[in-house]
Write a protein that holds these residues in place. Sequence first.
Motif, short mmCIF file in Angstrom:
data_model
loop_
_atom_site.label_atom_id
_atom_site.label_comp_id
_atom_site.label_asym_id
_atom_site.label_seq_id
_atom_site.Cartn_x
_atom_site.Cartn_y
_atom_site.Cartn_z
N GLY A 186 0.96 -1.23 -0.12
CA GLY A 186 0.13 0.00 -0.17
C GLY A 186 0.71 1.24 -0.07
N ARG A 187 1.96 1.12 0.37
CA ARG A 187 2.85 2.45 0.64
C ARG A 187 3.79 2.33 -0.84
NH1 ARG A 187 4.53 -0.23 5.78
NH2 ARG A 187 3.22 0.78 7.31
N ILE A 188 3.71 1.64 -1.65
CA ILE A 188 4.52 1.97 -2.93
C ILE A 188 3.36 2.31 -3.98
CG2 ILE A 188 6.52 0.60 -2.25
CD1 ILE A 188 5.38 -1.45 -4.20
N ASN A 189 4.15 2.61 -5.15
CA ASN A 189 3.36 2.95 -6.11
C ASN A 189 2.96 2.03 -7.53
OD1 ASN A 189 1.64 5.13 -7.21
ND2 ASN A 189 3.34 5.95 -8.36
N LYS A 190 3.27 0.56 -7.25
CA LYS A 190 3.25 -0.13 -8.28
C LYS A 190 1.67 -0.98 -8.51
CE LYS A 190 7.76 -1.14 -9.21
NZ LYS A 190 8.24 -1.06 -10.65
N PRO A 191 1.32 -1.37 -9.46
CA PRO A 191 0.19 -2.11 -9.43
C PRO A 191 0.22 -3.35 -8.84
CG PRO A 191 0.65 -1.26 -11.86
CD PRO A 191 1.84 -0.66 -10.68
N VAL A 192 -0.80 -3.84 -8.23
CA VAL A 192 -0.93 -4.85 -7.31
C VAL A 192 -2.12 -5.82 -7.84
CG1 VAL A 192 -1.23 -5.65 -4.98
CG2 VAL A 192 -0.10 -3.73 -5.35
N ILE A 193 -1.71 -7.12 -8.05
CA ILE A 193 -2.83 -8.09 -8.31
C ILE A 193 -3.13 -8.60 -6.93
CG2 ILE A 193 -3.38 -10.27 -9.17
CD1 ILE A 193 -2.05 -9.65 -11.82
N LEU A 194 -4.35 -8.56 -6.38
CA LEU A 194 -4.82 -8.90 -5.06
C LEU A 194 -5.62 -10.54 -5.52
CD1 LEU A 194 -4.86 -8.91 -2.07
CD2 LEU A 194 -6.99 -7.68 -2.39
N LYS A 195 -5.10 -11.63 -5.48
CA LYS A 195 -5.80 -12.79 -5.65
C LYS A 195 -6.60 -13.21 -4.25
CE LYS A 195 -3.38 -15.52 -8.95
NZ LYS A 195 -3.16 -16.92 -9.28
N ARG A 196 -8.06 -13.75 -4.84
CA ARG A 196 -8.86 -13.85 -3.84
C ARG A 196 -8.30 -15.18 -2.84
NH1 ARG A 196 -14.98 -15.57 -5.26
NH2 ARG A 196 -15.98 -15.30 -3.17
N GLY A 197 -8.59 -14.95 -1.50
CA GLY A 197 -8.20 -15.82 -0.48
C GLY A 197 -9.09 -17.03 -1.06
N VAL B 29 -11.01 -6.55 -12.70
CA VAL B 29 -11.25 -7.56 -12.06
C VAL B 29 -10.55 -8.85 -13.27
CG1 VAL B 29 -12.93 -9.42 -11.56
CG2 VAL B 29 -13.08 -7.07 -11.19
N ILE B 30 -9.77 -9.41 -13.12
CA ILE B 30 -9.33 -10.54 -13.98
C ILE B 30 -9.45 -11.80 -13.30
CG2 ILE B 30 -7.53 -8.90 -14.86
CD1 ILE B 30 -5.32 -10.32 -13.51
N GLY C 180 -2.36 4.08 0.33
CA GLY C 180 -2.25 5.33 -0.54
C GLY C 180 -1.90 4.87 -2.05
N ASN C 181 -1.90 3.48 -2.21
CA ASN C 181 -2.04 2.89 -3.48
C ASN C 181 -3.13 2.37 -3.81
OD1 ASN C 181 -1.19 1.37 -5.89
ND2 ASN C 181 0.53 0.00 -4.71
N HIS C 182 -3.72 2.93 -4.89
CA HIS C 182 -4.98 2.58 -5.58
C HIS C 182 -4.80 1.70 -6.73
CE1 HIS C 182 -7.05 6.41 -3.31
NE2 HIS C 182 -6.00 5.61 -2.64
N ASN C 183 -3.58 1.30 -7.12
CA ASN C 183 -3.56 0.65 -8.31
C ASN C 183 -3.79 -0.83 -8.09
OD1 ASN C 183 -2.99 2.92 -10.08
ND2 ASN C 183 -1.00 2.73 -8.95
N ILE C 184 -5.08 -1.19 -8.06
CA ILE C 184 -5.41 -2.51 -7.24
C ILE C 184 -6.03 -3.24 -8.46
CG2 ILE C 184 -6.42 -3.79 -5.37
CD1 ILE C 184 -6.23 -1.10 -3.88
N ILE C 185 -5.86 -4.77 -8.58
CA ILE C 185 -6.44 -5.41 -9.73
C ILE C 185 -6.85 -6.75 -8.85
CG2 ILE C 185 -6.18 -6.97 -11.69
CD1 ILE C 185 -3.58 -4.64 -12.14
N PHE C 186 -8.21 -6.98 -8.82
CA PHE C 186 -8.80 -8.26 -8.42
C PHE C 186 -8.53 -9.31 -9.03
CE2 PHE C 186 -10.94 -4.68 -6.09
CZ PHE C 186 -11.07 -5.13 -4.83
N CYS C 187 -8.12 -10.47 -8.63
CA CYS C 187 -8.04 -11.69 -9.44
C CYS C 187 -8.75 -12.80 -8.82
CB CYS C 187 -6.48 -12.06 -9.44
SG CYS C 187 -6.44 -13.54 -10.73
N GLU C 188 -9.87 -13.28 -9.36
CA GLU C 188 -10.61 -14.65 -8.88
C GLU C 188 -9.82 -15.69 -9.45
OE1 GLU C 188 -13.25 -15.57 -7.34
OE2 GLU C 188 -13.19 -17.50 -8.43
N ARG C 189 -9.48 -16.63 -8.62
CA ARG C 189 -8.65 -17.68 -8.90
C ARG C 189 -9.48 -19.39 -8.68
NH1 ARG C 189 -7.80 -20.64 -4.91
NH2 ARG C 189 -5.46 -21.28 -5.28
#
Lengths: 338, 338, 338, 338
Positions: A199-210, A267-268, A229-238
């Motif tokens: 959350g502290r850096i500026n890179k896009p993050v893919i957040l896989k679902r638990g 959402v990916i 502060g990092n709003h570059n979030i991508i949800f990934c359903e797996r």
Amino acid sequence: MIIVMGREVTDEQIGAVVKKLEAAGLKANISRGIERTVIGAIGDERQLSEEMFTPLPGVESAMHIAKQYKIVSRESHKQNTIIDIAGVPLGGNQVQIIGGPCSVETQEQMDLSAKFVKEAGCRLMRGGAFKPRTSPYAFQGHGVEGLDIFRKAADKFKLPIVTELMDARQLDAFIEYDVDVIQIGTRNMQNFDLLKEVGRINKPVILKRGMSATISEWLMAAEYIAAGGNHNIIFCERGIRTFETAYRNVLDVTAIPVLKKETHLPVIVDPSHAGGKAWMVPALSQAAIAAGADGLLIEMHPSPCDAWCDADQALTPDELKKLMGTLGAIAGAIGRTL
Amino acid sequence: MIIVMGREVTDEQIGAVVKKLEAAGLKANISRGIERTVIGAIGDERQLSEEMFTPLPGVESAMHIAKQYKIVSRESHKQNTIIDIAGVPLGGNQVQIIGGPCSVETQEQMDLSAKFVKEAGCRLMRGGAFKPRTSPYAFQGHGVEGLDIFRKAADKFKLPIVTELMDARQLDAFIEYDVDVIQIGTRNMQNFDLLKEVGRINKPVILKRGMSATISEWLMAAEYIAAGGNHNIIFCERGIRTFETAYRNVLDVTAIPVLKKETHLPVIVDPSHAGGKAWMVPALSQAAIAAGADGLLIEMHPSPCDAWCDADQALTPDELKKLMGTLGAIAGAIGRTL
Amino acid sequence: MIIVMGREVTDEQIGAVVKKLEAAGLKANISRGIERTVIGAIGDERQLSEEMFTPLPGVESAMHIAKQYKIVSRESHKQNTIIDIAGVPLGGNQVQIIGGPCSVETQEQMDLSAKFVKEAGCRLMRGGAFKPRTSPYAFQGHGVEGLDIFRKAADKFKLPIVTELMDARQLDAFIEYDVDVIQIGTRNMQNFDLLKEVGRINKPVILKRGMSATISEWLMAAEYIAAGGNHNIIFCERGIRTFETAYRNVLDVTAIPVLKKETHLPVIVDPSHAGGKAWMVPALSQAAIAAGADGLLIEMHPSPCDAWCDADQALTPDELKKLMGTLGAIAGAIGRTL
Amino acid sequence: MIIVMGREVTDEQIGAVVKKLEAAGLKANISRGIERTVIGAIGDERQLSEEMFTPLPGVESAMHIAKQYKIVSRESHKQNTIIDIAGVPLGGNQVQIIGGPCSVETQEQMDLSAKFVKEAGCRLMRGGAFKPRTSPYAFQGHGVEGLDIFRKAADKFKLPIVTELMDARQLDAFIEYDVDVIQIGTRNMQNFDLLKEVGRINKPVILKRGMSATISEWLMAAEYIAAGGNHNIIFCERGIRTFETAYRNVLDVTAIPVLKKETHLPVIVDPSHAGGKAWMVPALSQAAIAAGADGLLIEMHPSPCDAWCDADQALTPDELKKLMGTLGAIAGAIGRTL
């Protein structure tokens, strides 16, 4: 927040709830029904928790009515967020297929993989340097050396790279090798210290679902990243864990329209880990795109039978190329491009 | 490892499997049935993975028949392991009840808690300084300061302490405050880097079951710790995630006898997080002891309604004391002591 | 009923909900909060369904706050109901263990079983004449002839009998053979026509929980029976379906205290079908009694290895006798008798 | 069948297993590994059950390796079965959308529904006369009178009809009104007596998946129908029960390719019951067709807000028409027609 009082509630018990609400700066609306009395909280209920009320005498249940997530919610941001990954847009009209092997094995394997990924028409590449394995005796990934191999291979074909971060102490290496998208794996979806770090850096993050995370918990996990502060979030359903044993996980396609409604973020879908078998990947990929996914993470290996991990779920280069054709047609059928 | 070949298998396909087995140093036993041909691997199958065979032509499925865990298995160590926690034995005939609040709030609250825990007859104390919360906006625990408060309170009553570690970077503080038992929470059961870290030290570790972890995955997570050299591992069943919405989790009592059969390590239960409501705790605690648990983690708060978190699941000091009486009687009924 | 309106609700949308409530004879309480407006229904909400409101414009969600079940609820009947089964009380202070084989095989097997059940100290006997089998090619039970065999064997030892009814058309035979307790199996918990039929007669009914039925659905299934006039209903928890594959089902002990709170009717447990293995039965039986179950359904076979079905879950006569001793001690520890 | 023997197995124990296999007319292949000895059964293993071996001394586990279903398996019948429903083919290249309301309400509502279903381009119509409702106090359907209304409405537009059978005693009425496709609902998937009844007639049967039925149990339930002589079986995936509470069920799209591989029979999907909300239906329908489903069961109501049941999941006539267009494009993208 709605607080439902039990059948034989007393005025004193109602008074105690009202007092607690008022102490938190909210007001109470009391609705006396025939079977139940309901107390509604008027004000910002995000600061209240259900357990502040449920142990009080006379209280039957308490429930939030407003969503607990804020930054990631579509209520707070109506338009779709399009994330720029080294020039490749994710979340817009163009669907992105992220191809590549499960794990980084050798420079040659990665060079070949990158070539095939590019040839198939993918604009992003995946590959694992740090591998979360069920067994401590299994291959754990090449680590930092793997990042180096991956970076070199991808650079030859100008492919931005996606790779998994397992521990906050590896973050410096990820920045050093300029990983384009950091992936948080399913087992770390609620590793809150790790979420705070990305959350502290500026890179896009893919957040896989638990594996058994509800949509609500998943959105809250994303809120952890966003709150930093990092709003570059991508949800990934797996795929989620259920009672079914015929396949590894159950791909939850319903999550796609539901997330698109609840959040403005892309959402990916990862069809490879969902089914666990290469022969299931085309059907699941097609379903995901048809249901509105913004992209896919697909495993491809130059020679699946020789892969060091998850060999039975990787497509061959030819299978990937063929699938890309079908996915393009489906994207077209719903007004998108590939 | 058993490799089941499809119905119309060819000699060439069987040959390829045999060759792959032999390349890994094992031998093959071929059993040609009427509907299926089965190839059995003879040798140490732990180095094989199912996915080495499933992508080969003609293979229908592959399955391990030996257990993948080793150090933690009862096969490798027949007697029950009794873990010494600052003089308190866990895993022997005497059942241990670990009492205390969900989170460390103030010195006064912890002093009072310690007093009540001791008075109830518990020999170990629990309390959280680092708190994994679903929402980033909720109280996240006092951190290192909380460890200090906890240590002081427990020392007054000579109670060894149990508290949760969420990130490897906090480990130094845990060692500095001489935490007696390190708890790995349900969300970190497969945080493999964290497991490796606690595997390197010599402290007893409570490994909570992941929300939807199978028994086998849980044993493999423990194997991660054990493989590092730390064999002082305590399994803690805390309820699993199912379709039921009437209570937070479903306490899986069957896990108790199954674990006691599969591993030599102690098994305890957390009835407070399982049900999520204080009024369910006595029934669940009684069930756990009757099913053979070696101990319990029970939440108690001097004043539950004022607790900063999980207020609705803490027992009052009086409720804990009363429950201890019943638990003693049940322990006696199955030939154990409290 | 609470109806939560979306963020940007209009007066017209609120008006439409109020109108629909009033048309159903209820009144509305409107609570305008900062983020959400909530409309509470005042009156008998059992005649409302959530779907009456959710499709209306501006409605975000609707939820019942009163329970949908009535006759079976403890709200409607505060004291525990004690069911008289041919003179044996179920639901009072005395715990009842119902022993017997999975299926009726031969007269000799049933005679022997009845003798051992009686000798172990059980007061009721179980056995299946109609068997629900996953495969159409498996033994389906002796049917009516099985009822005859069972009745004869049980009468010799004055044991009331419990056996499963699978289809309404078999009910006459159940009445002819004077089956003392009719069991509705897990696969038929929501076979509503069958529930209506057993609701019309006066026999005690054991209602097993559906494999993935929520507590609420289970209570509603019982309400189907009760609504027909038959209030002699016994709930039987038999394990639920989850992701875990190490055992057949997960015995849900939490259901015991929760049902005892929600309903006045007796609650028993089937530890044999829950775990699926004889060696798990003692631990699960002990847990169930310690958690407050009113009785158990335990499989015992004179010679388990020769049983025609579920051979691996039946206790031997000696194992049952020994278990009865432990269960008596546990019952005593919580103030009950066996 | 594979029988795995424990680590310290004796020759006598192996001998007992071999003897039992031989008594059943099969032969044994013994494979002595380093950690385990495995006994393979050679012969027709369908007559064996795992529980014949698991209670024997020294046996660790037993597992079938051949499928237990036969008539419905693709092994027994390689080509896709195309079912003729009053002239409409299901299971071939053309995808079939079955539209209509949840329940039969009035003649006018059904006439209108039939008109809209026809206009949208559907060739088959659905509607419930007998309704399985969770509550005994909810509308239970018009029963036989509903069949009459439905038949009349559908006949005006030459639409074959699909409706649910809940009890064997209603079968005569279904035959009298010449119901074209009999639907077996999710709660009756393992109502074996009902399956046997529809196995004796010659009508196409839609077999909905049980709420938590595995693919294997579902195939075995179909085998019950097929074993009676009726091979006109259509599988219908309608969402499974999981931990997720944000939607009613989780549509299991993976089941589509898996079933298409395991069986030659058609597979359709019910997106309306899966998600439970009308707004989710387009995405789920698109996903199902893209994944290879042979058809869909979609709820449409002339005026959803006034529907007597499941009002929030029905599409309007316009929404259905629009969706048909998109589905046609997706069918085209994968080489099929609508």
